[in-house]
Enzyme design. Structure first.
Site, PDB file in Angstrom:
ATOM      1  N   GLY A   4      14.556  -2.992  -2.182  1.00  0.00           N
ATOM      2  CA  GLY A   4      13.812  -1.734  -2.049  1.00  0.00           C
ATOM      3  C   GLY A   4      12.470  -1.791  -2.748  1.00  0.00           C
ATOM      4  N   ALA A  18       8.328  -4.409   0.403  1.00  0.00           N
ATOM      5  CA  ALA A  18       8.762  -5.001   1.674  1.00  0.00           C
ATOM      6  C   ALA A  18       9.938  -4.217   2.256  1.00  0.00           C
ATOM      7  CB  ALA A  18       9.147  -6.465   1.461  1.00  0.00           C
ATOM      8  N   GLU A  73      -1.032  -4.118  -5.506  1.00  0.00           N
ATOM      9  CA  GLU A  73      -1.644  -2.800  -5.370  1.00  0.00           C
ATOM     10  C   GLU A  73      -2.976  -2.826  -4.629  1.00  0.00           C
ATOM     11  OE1 GLU A  73       0.719  -0.631  -8.730  1.00  0.00           O
ATOM     12  OE2 GLU A  73      -1.268  -1.156  -9.488  1.00  0.00           O
ATOM     13  N   LYS A 129     -11.098   0.773  -0.877  1.00  0.00           N
ATOM     14  CA  LYS A 129     -11.498  -0.615  -1.169  1.00  0.00           C
ATOM     15  C   LYS A 129     -12.403  -1.109  -0.046  1.00  0.00           C
ATOM     16  CE  LYS A 129      -9.611  -5.282  -1.539  1.00  0.00           C
ATOM     17  NZ  LYS A 129      -8.423  -6.129  -1.626  1.00  0.00           N
ATOM     18  N   THR A 159      -3.234 -10.563   0.313  1.00  0.00           N
ATOM     19  CA  THR A 159      -2.675 -10.765   1.655  1.00  0.00           C
ATOM     20  C   THR A 159      -1.167 -10.514   1.756  1.00  0.00           C
ATOM     21  OG1 THR A 159      -2.792 -13.099   1.029  1.00  0.00           O
ATOM     22  CG2 THR A 159      -4.372 -12.312   2.647  1.00  0.00           C
ATOM     23  N   ILE A 186       0.933  -7.932   1.163  1.00  0.00           N
ATOM     24  CA  ILE A 186       1.415  -6.712   1.843  1.00  0.00           C
ATOM     25  C   ILE A 186       1.077  -6.802   3.330  1.00  0.00           C
ATOM     26  CG2 ILE A 186       1.155  -4.198   1.985  1.00  0.00           C
ATOM     27  CD1 ILE A 186       0.761  -4.256  -1.110  1.00  0.00           C
TER      28      ILE A 186
HETATM   29  P1  FAD Z   1      10.310  -6.987  -4.914  1.00  0.00           P
HETATM   30  O1  FAD Z   1       9.346  -5.939  -5.252  1.00  0.00           O
HETATM   31  O2  FAD Z   1      10.642  -8.001  -5.969  1.00  0.00           O
HETATM   32  O3  FAD Z   1      11.663  -6.246  -4.495  1.00  0.00           O
HETATM   33  C1  FAD Z   1      12.900  -6.932  -4.462  1.00  0.00           C
HETATM   34  C2  FAD Z   1      13.999  -5.909  -4.254  1.00  0.00           C
HETATM   35  O4  FAD Z   1      15.228  -6.600  -4.079  1.00  0.00           O
HETATM   36  C3  FAD Z   1      14.201  -4.952  -5.420  1.00  0.00           C
HETATM   37  O5  FAD Z   1      14.440  -3.645  -4.940  1.00  0.00           O
HETATM   38  C4  FAD Z   1      15.454  -5.493  -6.097  1.00  0.00           C
HETATM   39  O6  FAD Z   1      16.155  -4.488  -6.782  1.00  0.00           O
HETATM   40  C5  FAD Z   1      16.219  -5.994  -4.880  1.00  0.00           C
HETATM   41  N1  FAD Z   1      17.245  -6.977  -5.209  1.00  0.00           N
HETATM   42  C6  FAD Z   1      17.087  -8.269  -5.582  1.00  0.00           C
HETATM   43  N2  FAD Z   1      18.284  -8.833  -5.817  1.00  0.00           N
HETATM   44  C7  FAD Z   1      19.223  -7.896  -5.555  1.00  0.00           C
HETATM   45  C8  FAD Z   1      20.654  -7.847  -5.628  1.00  0.00           C
HETATM   46  N3  FAD Z   1      21.375  -8.894  -6.016  1.00  0.00           N
HETATM   47  N4  FAD Z   1      21.265  -6.701  -5.304  1.00  0.00           N
HETATM   48  C9  FAD Z   1      20.559  -5.598  -4.907  1.00  0.00           C
HETATM   49  N5  FAD Z   1      19.215  -5.575  -4.838  1.00  0.00           N
HETATM   50  C10 FAD Z   1      18.562  -6.712  -5.164  1.00  0.00           C
HETATM   51  N6  FAD Z   1       0.322  -8.273  -2.783  1.00  0.00           N
HETATM   52  C11 FAD Z   1      -0.738  -7.657  -2.260  1.00  0.00           C
HETATM   53  O7  FAD Z   1      -0.768  -7.403  -1.037  1.00  0.00           O
HETATM   54  N7  FAD Z   1      -1.788  -7.303  -3.039  1.00  0.00           N
HETATM   55  C12 FAD Z   1      -1.837  -7.607  -4.351  1.00  0.00           C
HETATM   56  O8  FAD Z   1      -2.792  -7.232  -5.020  1.00  0.00           O
HETATM   57  C13 FAD Z   1      -0.776  -8.336  -4.914  1.00  0.00           C
HETATM   58  N8  FAD Z   1      -0.774  -8.707  -6.211  1.00  0.00           N
HETATM   59  C14 FAD Z   1       0.267  -9.436  -6.704  1.00  0.00           C
HETATM   60  C15 FAD Z   1       0.220  -9.932  -8.009  1.00  0.00           C
HETATM   61  C16 FAD Z   1       1.264 -10.712  -8.499  1.00  0.00           C
HETATM   62  C17 FAD Z   1       1.205 -11.275  -9.892  1.00  0.00           C
HETATM   63  C18 FAD Z   1       2.402 -10.974  -7.698  1.00  0.00           C
HETATM   64  C19 FAD Z   1       3.558 -11.771  -8.233  1.00  0.00           C
HETATM   65  C20 FAD Z   1       2.462 -10.474  -6.417  1.00  0.00           C
HETATM   66  C21 FAD Z   1       1.405  -9.728  -5.903  1.00  0.00           C
HETATM   67  N9  FAD Z   1       1.417  -9.261  -4.595  1.00  0.00           N
HETATM   68  C22 FAD Z   1       0.335  -8.627  -4.069  1.00  0.00           C
HETATM   69  C23 FAD Z   1       2.614  -9.418  -3.774  1.00  0.00           C
HETATM   70  C24 FAD Z   1       3.370  -8.082  -3.741  1.00  0.00           C
HETATM   71  O9  FAD Z   1       3.697  -7.710  -5.055  1.00  0.00           O
HETATM   72  C25 FAD Z   1       4.636  -8.189  -2.898  1.00  0.00           C
HETATM   73  O10 FAD Z   1       4.328  -8.736  -1.641  1.00  0.00           O
HETATM   74  C26 FAD Z   1       5.246  -6.837  -2.677  1.00  0.00           C
HETATM   75  O11 FAD Z   1       5.391  -6.130  -3.865  1.00  0.00           O
HETATM   76  C27 FAD Z   1       6.585  -6.971  -2.002  1.00  0.00           C
HETATM   77  O12 FAD Z   1       7.568  -7.392  -2.887  1.00  0.00           O
HETATM   78  P2  FAD Z   1       9.039  -7.462  -2.336  1.00  0.00           P
HETATM   79  O13 FAD Z   1       9.417  -6.125  -1.836  1.00  0.00           O
HETATM   80  O14 FAD Z   1       9.152  -8.599  -1.411  1.00  0.00           O
HETATM   81  O15 FAD Z   1       9.903  -7.847  -3.621  1.00  0.00           O
END
Ligand code: FAD
Length: 500
Positions: free
Chosen positions: A13, A16, A50, A79, A345, A347
């Site tokens: 959650g 993505a 963000e 932006k 990139t 998001i």
């Molecule tokens: P996460 O936010 O990590 O979510 C993972 C989810 O899975 C969580 O809800 C967690 O609770 C759940 N989960 C995991 N394991 C389990 C389990 N066993 N049981 C139940 N739930 C579980 N992107 C941009 O577009 N612009 C930016 O400026 C940018 N800056 C960034 C800077 C950094 C340092 C990093 C590391 C990334 C950045 N990104 C940026 C990328 C961006 O943060 C991600 O693409 C975006 O937040 C999506 O993350 P996600 O949802 O894939 O993963």
């Protein structure tokens, strides 16, 4: 025709997971479906991410989201692009806008005329021919007209927003349209003994959640795509050596700028993302060249305002999952791969991943050719962005630290080497269709790094030099007048979309 899949389990959650949930809720739009999203507050989300690129507007629009409401509720700012400080050399700056430069004259691309002016000994700065750059330099903002009166006024914009607020905004949207949220930790994944497809996930309270399609949004670990299905990962750290980041939020000082800033440091670069209520900052660095403590100190000494929270550290492996679609598992977000956030990139890749899923939405047969095509498109997209990011490092002329010397000397993928060679020979911009970053973005990088081609398109000589100067002066003047007249970014937000 086979029955369409309609029992979907989204794991995760973060940005993505909730982007996927909102899009699928919209996709089914009341038709029979059961969409579940599992997230764990105890595990939490990555909590960064963000800054965006303009495609985010199309995504929000596809959901029918009202722009003003979204900005108010996510503390967003506008932006116009990214300011790059100290990348070419220390004490230099250039700006990457979401727009083309100038006007093509007689069918010849504008940057060839800039090259011609330089060859004629004229001082010329391509930034003078970009309306969004001139807005940004003044701290001004204007929304582009739907039908701009001139291509000079045709540009894109994106947002900076609070990642947690965006996820909860989409959560409200998705749950209002029938998505069921389950709080808790997944303990294991059950695979079908014959075909290895995912049957269900087992929660740590032993509840079993079954589905037909599983969307892995579990973050870097790739709980389903990697830990359960062992899909494999291509490691690209040989070309993009940064492998860690330290991030901290700080108080906002002054008006938020209508752009992201990235400042090159001794072993990487620092981002600065202004929101309405605070600033996001982080230092992305190569752990081979600097210690975590040095990186943390560098970040803290380069903040505009006081830190609000303790710095947080992230480790990552730049690269790509070998498949985003494997059996009945589709990976999105960090689970699908990670390219450092230099051009914001990630998001956007979630968004394009969702588009591919919807375009090739499976029926119960999970057609292998459809899946192969999605994976092919995913590979192409990641590689083109990868090459664009590598250019930022490779093109530097900084040699003041071991990190920058390494970047200058490292080999690059053949696909990028070819682009650079053709550009350097005659200013031609090779594009491998389709690419997230279009020709103007490549022009920005080449010019920002003072990489000038040996020759320009000869057809740029077909216009008399005085006439060319005259045309360029007119363009500059139009842009300057319009940029002067636009409102300050802070005033624009206060008037139209201040956070609640
Ligand atoms: P996460 O936010 O990590 O979510 C993972 C989810 O899975 C969580 O809800 C967690 O609770 C759940 N989960 C995991 N394991 C389990 C389990 N066993 N049981 C139940 N739930 C579980 N992107 C941009 O577009 N612009 C930016 O400026 C940018 N800056 C960034 C800077 C950094 C340092 C990093 C590391 C990334 C950045 N990104 C940026 C990328 C961006 O943060 C991600 O693409 C975006 O937040 C999506 O993350 P996600 O949802 O894939 O993963």
């Amino acid at each position: 025709m086979n029955e369409r899949v309609n029992k979907i389990v989204i794991v995760g959650g973060g940005t993505a997971g909730w982007m996927a949930a909102a899009s699928l809720a919209r996709f089914f739009d009341g038709k029979p479906s059961h969409i579940v999203l599992i997230e764990s507050e105890q595990i939490g989300t990555v909590g960064v991410g963000e800054a965006t690129i303009p495609g985010i507007r199309a995504f929000n629009l596809s959901l029918g989201i009202d722009e003003i409401d979204f900005i108010r509720k996510t503390n967003a700012t506008f932006k116009l692009g990214i300011e790059f400080r100290n990348w070419y050399q220390n004490n230099t700056t250039f700006f990457h806008p979401f727009a083309a430069y100038g006007l093509p004259l007689h069918g010849v691309e504008f940057h060839h005329y800039i090259a011609r002016m330089r060859a004629a000994g004229e001082t010329v700065d391509i930034a003078d021919y970009s309306f969004p750059i001139q807005l940004a330099r003044r701290g001004h903002f204007a929304q582009p007209h739907e039908k701009p009166p001139t291509p000079l006024a045709d540009y894109g914009y994106a947002y900076h927003f609070d990642a947690a607020l965006y996820a909860s905004y989409l959560r409200d949207y998705a749950m209002a349209r029938g998505v069921v949220r389950i709080e808790g930790k997944i303990a294991s994944v059950k695979l079908h003994p014959d075909d290895g497809f995912i049957e269900s996930v087992i929660m740590d309270n032993n509840a079993e959640i079954a589905g037909q399609l599983f969307i892995d949004c579990s973050g870097f670990r790739g709980l389903l795509i990697e830990e359960a299905l062992h899909t494999g990962y291509d490691d690209w750290r040989c070309w993009l050596p940064c492998d860690r980041a330290v991030a901290v939020q700080s108080q906002l000082t002054g008006e938020p700028t209508p752009y992201t800033r990235t400042t090159a440091h001794e072993a990487g670069w620092q981002w600065r993302i202004p929101l309405q209520h605070r600033t996001g900052n982080g230092y992305v660095y190569a752990s081979r060249f600097i210690s975590d403590e040095q990186a943390r100190q560098t970040l803290l000494t380069h903040l505009d305002g006081e830190p609000i929270k303790q710095p947080r550290q992230f480790d990552f492996v730049t690269g790509r999952r070998k498949k985003i679609w494997n059996k009945n598992c589709f990976a999105l977000g960090l689970a699908s791969g990670f390219l450092e956030p230099l051009e914001s990139t990630s998001i956007s890749l979630i968004q394009t991943g969702i588009s591919k899923l919807l375009q090739f939405f499976p029926d119960v047969s999970f057609n292998a050719h459809d899946m192969a095509e999605v994976n092919r498109l995913h590979h192409h997209e990641f590689e083109r962005i990868r090459d664009f990011l590598i250019l930022h490092y490779k093109a530097t002329t900084r040699s003041d630290t071991a990190f920058w010397r390494f970047c200058q000397e490292m080999p690059v993928p053949d696909s990028l080497a070819h682009k650079m060679q053709v550009y350097e020979s005659r200013g031609h911009l090779v594009m491998y269709d389709p690419e997230a970053f279009e020709k103007e973005s490549w022009v920005t990088m080449y010019m920002g790094f003072h990489r000038y081609a040996e020759r320009y398109d000869e057809r740029a000589d077909n216009i008399n030099l005085d006439e060319l100067k005259n045309q360029l002066a007119k363009m500059r003047q139009m842009i300057q007048i319009a940029a002067d007249q636009a409102m300050r970014h802070g005033d624009f937000i206060a008037r139209h979309c201040a956070a609640e």
